[in-house]
Each structure stands twice: as C-alpha cells, then as structure tokens.
Design an enzyme around this catalytic site. Structure first.
Site: not given
Ligand code: GCV
Length: 721
Positions: A312, A386, A414
């Site tokens: 990332e 993820d 998240e």
C-alpha cells in the site's frame, strides 16, 4: 430562581451526583472493577481464607503485584488486607518467585515448576506447620504477577479458592498489541478517540493511563506493544522521540510489557542523511546497526521492529530491486546482537498484479520459506483479503513450515461497524484458530502453527490491532472492551473457548448474576454471526464504502486500483454473484492443502458460509435449505437485522443488573446498530436486485429508501482515516 450563582452550584452538584460520572469510572476500570463480592456466603468464605499478604522480594514487579492484590482485595472483600512479615498467622497469601521460596514452602511443591515456563504461574494451597496458606509463585516475578491477576480473577468470577492447585503458562511467546497510532495522535482505523500516547508531554509527564494500560494488558497476559503505526513515520527513530519511547518502556517494564517500534524502511534517507535505503548497501546496514545500538542503550529490553514494506505504497526492499528476505534479514542482523526480533508483515498485494488479490501474498511469500534469519517472524493476517467479518483462514498458514508465522487479528472494528456495533470478536478469532490447514494431516490447526508446536518453532507470536484510544471507556463501545480482553486471553492460550472468555469478562466487568450472564452471553456469542449476516453473508466480502470503510458500498467501481473496488469482489451480474476462486476461476483454492482445497473447490461441499468467497453462482442456484441463492441471500440479510433486534430486546431487559449510565450507553449504541443493520440490508439488496431481477421474499422487509438515496450518502469526516 434563576440566579447565576445558584445555577453554578446546581451544575457542580449535578456533576457530583450524576450517575454518568460513576459509570465513566466503571467504564474506565475495564474488567478490573474489583467490586465487592455480592454473594454473602462466597464473600465470607474468601474472607476466612485470606488473612494477610506476605510478599517475598522487592523488585518493581513484586511491588506492582503487591499493590494490585491489595487494591483488588480491598474492593472485592471490602476490607484492607494487611502486609505481614511472616507466615506465623494462618491464611496468608504468599507471593514470591521460586528462588525466594524457603525449603518448607518448596516441600509443598511436587512437579509444578516442571509444568510451567518462564512466564507461567502456580497458585497452590499449601501447609506450613499445620497452617494453611495460598502460594502464588512462578519461575520469575512476572510469573508471580500473572498469578496474582489470575487469583483475583477467581474471586471476581466467584470461583472456589479451596485446595487450589493451578498451574498455567502462556503457549505463545509474543502476545502483542499493534497500535496504528500516528505521532499527531490520530489513530488509523481508531474509533475510540485519539492516541493514548501524549508525545508532546512525554517523556516528563507519565499519564496514569499508561500505568492502567499496562495493568489491563498484563492482567490478560499481553506482553508486548508496538506503539506506532505500521504506516510508519521515521521520526519515531530520532533521539527526540526515542527519549519519549524510553519513558513509556520504563513505565511498562515492571508489568512485563516490552516496547516495539515500526521501522520505516526509508528511514536511513529520511532521518539518516543517506541517499539510499538499499538493504545491500554497507552504509545502510551500518546505519541500522547503529540505530539498534542507540535504541538498546536507552531501552535494554526493547523488543524489536515491526515492518510493513512494499505494501500500500510503503517503501521497502523492492524499491531497490531486493526482496522481502533481503529487507527483513538486514534489520534482523541489526537487532540480533541485542536479542531483538523483526516482525515482517505479509500483507502485500499490488495494483500491477493482475492475479486475484487473495492469491498474491501467498505467491510472493511462500517461495521465501526457510530463507529468513532465526530472529524474523512473518506476521500474517487471519485471512487473505483484509479483516472482513468472515474470511476463510489465510492459505499461508500451513504453507511455510520452515518459517515462524505469527497471527495478525484486528481488534479495532474497521470493517465491523466501527465502535458503534456490538460484535464479540473472540468468536471470529476462535473460528480461525480452530481451522484445520491439513498441512501435516488432520489436526494441523492454525493454532498449532502459531504456537509453534506443529513445525517446532521456538519464536512464536500473535498480534492484535488495538481498538484503544483516549475515550473514557478506552474502546468506544463498552462491549468492545471484551474484544481487547478476549484477544489477550486467546493470545495466552489459543485453545480456549470464546464462550468461557465471554462469561469471565461479563462477570468481571458487570455482574455475577446468573440471569444477566446467561442472556448477555448469548447475545455476545450471536453478535458475530449477526454482523456477517447483515453485512456480508454467504461469503461476500469487501463491499463496504470507500476509504473510511463505513457502511455499505457494493456499487463502488471507480477507484484507481481495481482491487480496491467492491465490484471486484462480489462480481454480481445478471447471471449470478460471487468470486470464482475455484479451478474454473482464479484457482486460489489450490493454495490450500488438497484436503481443504477439494472441499472449497466444489460448490456442493464448500461450507455455505464461504460460498461466494470461492464461487460465482447463478441467482437461482439451490442452497441446502432448498431455497434459491437470491432468496437465501435476502433472508440472511433479514436474519442479521432480526438478530440485532433481539440483541436490543435482550439488553432492554438488563436494566436492573447494570448501572444506569452503562445501560443507556449500550442501549443507544444498539439502536445505532439496528439502524445501520437495516441500512446494510436495504442498500445491498436493492443493489444486487438490479442484477437478480427478482422480488424479495415476503419475510424480508421492504426498503423505504431508494438505491440512489443510499448511493448519495457521504461521510467526509468518518473517524479512523
Ligand atoms: C495500516 C487496510 C487498512 C489500512 C491498514 C492496512 C494494513 O488496508 O485499511 O488502514 O494500514 O490494512 O494492515 O497495513
């Protein structure tokens, strides 16, 4: 009367008597409430068995242990238990490590010391000159401290303390929190306020929070903390910040908690004045060696580095044509002389790789098996994408037997409703830990890989991305405390049952009342399945809105990186829905051992909970319940909403068992969760209905809003970005 002075006094008084203040304190105390034991018989039994405390030795850790036991007992027994010099009186609680026990005490021990490791503890009822006492011991002072917290847990959960004979040790060496905390005190994916670390006031100001953070962690067995974000800032490695890190490390040391830092791979350029960060460059190698020396001079028990490299957008060895092994080994060599380790993350995927994202980390890392230094451990997320509400276990587990692998779970929510949704995550953790990789035949569970028993590794680890911030209650949602708690308990022993953990947490945090525990425990245990149902049932994944990841966004398809778009993952079209990862598709199934691959590969044997993760199926494909895929999907979304409705009604009956403020807090949050569960259901079903072209089954409530309304919602200031 409206006099300003009167109003002022009234305001002051209302703060004094407001239940919110009381509860704020209760929230703050987490599971270390140490409230008076309510059951009178049990309380008087405890009182009769604990008459005084004899603490052996005077290390900082023993002082902490003594203070904690006094604090705990004064609350639980509602009386002060005095320190004594000797065991002349009966019913002493003796605290001390093995080396400090005299012969008479040691005579009471059989083989218990052989059963525990360096961090383990023994809690045993012993006899000295015909007098009974309780001994809490271990091979080290830290073992004693763990014993103290576990002894207090017995009282907090109203267990018997007759004829105690308990031995216990952690099964995993590195039990660590990963804070994604930035130096400006924002927290990436943090939903509980700002970072705990007040960098501006450190090193001189030691907030009581740091001590209470250490107490909470040690009470559940956590022994390490990475205090800064994996998307790292090199400044943390400058003397200005290292001085502050040193102050935190000193605060945590008596609690057996080591500090670790994330290492930004380009730090030699950014703060070292070098032109390169190439791991093969001699100046770069020396820079890291000197940096390690500098850190260890300040913090002799520094744990080591955690690294996110070439992932990332983070810099890494590939920027110089080197690979992950080259980068990890270079850092490992720098910390090795001081006993440090490197935790190298395997969370990698690239927009330039046309292969299924779920396959990329495996393809990149598995060929490196056996090439890392002995002090490197590879940190792998629980699933290949993820931290979704549900993912099959990551195929790297079981595929790198010559490399120690550590687990990375996410405690912060998240993708699970931030801190407004009640989701009990140890259920998810347990599901992953129990998964059988078949790498060495049946029974090769993920738990056995990460505790090192399957492949005989000495260095073992488990990390949890922290959900902690400076909110009064630490975690944003009172029930999110259970996720921090449960992570610690499973890190200590990955074979524990999440149900037992939930019960202990409820007893320690709220109440020992049977009716309360039964109902609320059921609610917690069901909460994980509920969130899967109303967000991503039947194996769907990564269909949240963009960037902030708050709320549904299955329609998002315009992001620059293809694998960031939800449409990449659900692949809904008029023919059907799901990602074909079977032989006929991306063949990600082949990354698992044949026994597992065969099951996943065939839609008829693939567990339905993972169906659309591995298969693209027609809308009228029949599920085991005889219903079509479309109807089953819609019913699952509705089931999730119904589950949240029943969580609400369960909680509404708990008013008498919980203090008013915590009751209301959870009640309001459950209302938000209910609203948002309906939002997820309606937005996703309206979107997918465009492709299925089918009516909703009658059991599913009709959406009130249009798809365009859901698409128009924007959250520019959602937390955690
Ligand atoms: C710290 C996901 C999150 C990022 C996180 C990343 C990681 O992509 O959205 O915020 O970055 O995982 O684990 O490195």
């Amino acid at each position: 009367m409206n006099h300003p002075l009167f109003l002022y006094i009234l305001l002051q008084l209302s703060f004094l008597i407001a239940p919110f203040n009381m509860s704020a304190q209760e929230d703050y105390k987490l599971w270390l409430q140490y409230k008076k034991v309510q059951h009178t018989k049990i309380a008087s039994n405890y009182q009769s068995k604990i008459n005084g405390i004899v603490a052996l030795g005077n290390s900082e850790t023993i002082q902490v242990a003594t203070k904690e036991i006094q604090l705990g007992l004064s609350g639980l027994l509602d009386s002060t238990i005095a320190l004594q010099q000797n065991t002349d009186k009966e019913n002493m609680l003796i605290l001390g490590n093995k080396l400090l026990l005299d012969e008479n005490i040691l005579k009471n021990i059989k083989n218990e010391f052989d059963l525990i490791n360096e961090e383990g503890y023994i809690i045993k009822t012993i006899q000295l000159k015909n007098k009974k006492h309780i001994l809490i011991t271990g091979k080290t002072d830290i073992g004693v401290l763990y014993g103290v917290y576990n002894f207090l847990k017995l009282l907090q959960t109203n267990q018997s303390i007759e004829n105690l004979a308990i031995t216990d040790s952690p099964r995993i060496n590195i039990r660590i929190l990963n804070h994604w905390d930035n130096l400006d005190r924002t927290v990436e994916r943090g939903y509980a306020g700002f970072s705990l670390w007040n960098w501006h006031k450190l090193p001189d100001f030691i907030d009581q929070r740091y001590v209470d953070y250490a107490r909470a962690n040690t009470s559940i067995g956590i022994n390490g903390t990475v205090i800064n974000n994996v998307n790292a800032n090199a400044l943390i490695l400058t003397p200005q910040y290292l001085e502050k890190v040193e102050a935190l490390a000193k605060t945590f040391k008596p609690y057996g908690i080591k500090v670790y830092l994330t290492a930004r791979f380009s730090a030699p350029i950014e703060i070292g004045g070098l032109k390169t960060a190439d791991p093969f460059n001699t100046d770069v190698k020396n820079w890291w060696k000197e940096k390690a020396k500098e850190i260890y001079q300040r913090i002799p028990d520094f744990g080591g580095f955690l690294v996110k490299a070439n992932s990332e957008g983070q810099p890494g060895p590939q920027n110089y044509g080197r690979n992950h092994v080259d980068g990890a080994n270079m850092l490992a060599d720098a910390v090795a002389p001081f006993g440090g380790i490197v935790m190298w993350r395997a969370f990698v995927y690239s927009e330039h790789d046309v292969n299924d994202r779920a396959k990329q980390a495996y393809s990149e890392f598995v060929p490196y098996d056996g090439q890392f230094r002995d002090n490197v451990i590879v940190q792998v997320k629980n699933g290949a994408i993820d931290f979704q509400p549900r993912e099959p276990f990551h195929p790297i587990f079981g595929a790198m037997p010559k490399t120690p692998l550590m687990m990375e779970f996410q405690i912060t929510q998240e993708y699970l409703g931030f801190s407004s949704h009640l989701v009990y995550l140890p259920k998810l953790y347990q599901e992953v830990l129990e998964s059988d990789t078949y790498s060495k035949g049946k029974g090769s569970t993920v738990a056995k890989i990460i505790d090192g028993t399957l492949d005989n590794h000495k260095i073992t680890g488990i990390a949890g991305v922290a959900n902690i911030g400076n909110d009064i209650n630490w975690t944003g949602h009172p029930f999110a405390q259970a996720n921090w708690y449960g992570f610690g308990r499973l890190a200590w022993n990955p074979y524990q049952d999440s149900e037992t953990i939930a019960e202990d947490w409820l007893r320690m945090t709220f109440s020992n009342e049977k009716k309360f525990i039964k109902a609320v425990k059921e609610m917690m245990l069901e909460s994980r399945e509920a969130v899967v149902n109303y967000m991503t049932p039947l194996g769907l994944h990564h269909i949240m809105d963009t960037g902030h990841h708050y709320g549904p966004g299955p329609w998002v398809s315009n992001l620059s990186r293809p694998e960031w778009n939800p449409t990449y993952y659900h692949k809904a079209d008029t023919k059907g829905i799901g990602f074909d990862r079977s032989k006929t598709g991306s063949n990600a199934t082949a990354q698992y051992a044949p026994e597992v691959a065969n099951i996943f590969d065939d839609a008829t044997t693939c567990p339905e909970k993972d169906l659309l993760w591995f298969h693209h199926l027609p809308w009228d494909y029949k599920l085991k319940n005889g219903k079509t895929l479309w109807n089953s999907l819609a019913l699952k979304y509705q089931e999730g909403v119904n589950q949240v409705a029943s969580m609400n009604s369960t909680w509404n009956k708990m008013e008498n068992y919980v203090d008013e403020a915590r009751f209301k807090e959870v009640q309001m949050l459950l209302n938000i969760q209910y609203k948002e569960a309906k939002w997820w259901r309606d937005a996703c079903l309206l979107y997918f209905q465009q492709y299925s072209g089918k009516e909703l089954p009658k059991e599913v409530e009709k959406p009130i809003q249009t798809l365009n309304f859901f698409k128009s919602l924007k959250f520019p200031f959602a937390p955690g970005i």
